[in-house]
Design an enzyme around this catalytic site. Structure first.
Site, PDB file in Angstrom:
ATOM      1  N   HIS A  67     -19.501 -47.620  38.687  1.00 55.31           N
ATOM      2  CA  HIS A  67     -18.562 -48.635  38.189  1.00 55.31           C
ATOM      3  C   HIS A  67     -17.170 -48.514  38.806  1.00 55.31           C
ATOM      4  CE1 HIS A  67     -17.223 -45.197  35.941  1.00 55.31           C
ATOM      5  NE2 HIS A  67     -16.174 -45.887  35.531  1.00 55.31           N
ATOM      6  N   HIS A  82     -11.705 -49.965  39.689  1.00 57.86           N
ATOM      7  CA  HIS A  82     -12.500 -49.742  38.480  1.00 57.86           C
ATOM      8  C   HIS A  82     -13.010 -51.087  37.976  1.00 57.86           C
ATOM      9  CE1 HIS A  82     -13.431 -48.643  34.319  1.00 57.86           C
ATOM     10  NE2 HIS A  82     -13.420 -47.387  34.723  1.00 57.86           N
TER      11      HIS A  82
END
Length: 160
Positions: A67, A82
């Site tokens: 992620h 992110h």
């Protein structure tokens, strides 16, 4: 001839890594990002699930949960990208990485693909933070309120 050492660039242009609406980092609904605990930057509300390299550089880290990714540009500037909020709890489901730590990348190269609709259902938010993590002595010129095109729209310029 002696080969002189190469000087690092004094400026790093950071292009949008994902398509979507660029917003101020303070708008991210998570204090880790909005209060700049990890560093300053911008965020993008993605409209498609493709994350590309925002500059020529090196992959420093790909998180095991896929992620997030850490990158270093030619200037030495380091970025954390992110994808979403609370996405670490997805344990990599909905994400596919195209690179690994140590890989050299060019602006626009695919880094991560993700299932945007699935993440919208399962995570707290899809907002993607782009944070300079070694920016103590860096001046950032940030562009917000843009519709970003990956690899084409400059979202930040860092003066080192």
């Amino acid at each position: 001839m002696f080969k002189l050492f190469q000087k690092k660039p004094k400026e790093e242009r950071i292009f949008a890594p994902v398509r979507g609406q660029v917003v101020a980092i303070e708008e991210v609904p998570d204090p880790t990002f909005s209060e700049k605990m990890m560093g300053d930057g911008i965020a993008i509300k993605p409209t498609e699930g493709l994350l590309v390299a925002p500059f020529d550089g090196e992959v420093v880290q790909v998180f095991p949960t896929k992620h997030a990714i850490g990158l270093r540009g030619a200037s030495g500037l380091e970025l954390l990208i992110h994808i979403g909020l609370e996405t670490v709890t997805l344990n990599g489901e909905g994400f596919e990485t195209a690179v690994k730590s140590g890989d050299k990348v060019k602006k626009g190269d695919t880094l991560i693909t993700f299932d945007l609709e699935w993440i919208q259902e399962k995570a707290a938010d899809t907002i993607t933070s782009i944070v300079v993590t070694n920016g103590e002595a860096v001046h950032l010129d940030k562009k917000t309120s843009l519709d970003a095109v990956p690899g084409e729209t400059v979202v930040m310029t860092a003066q080192l």
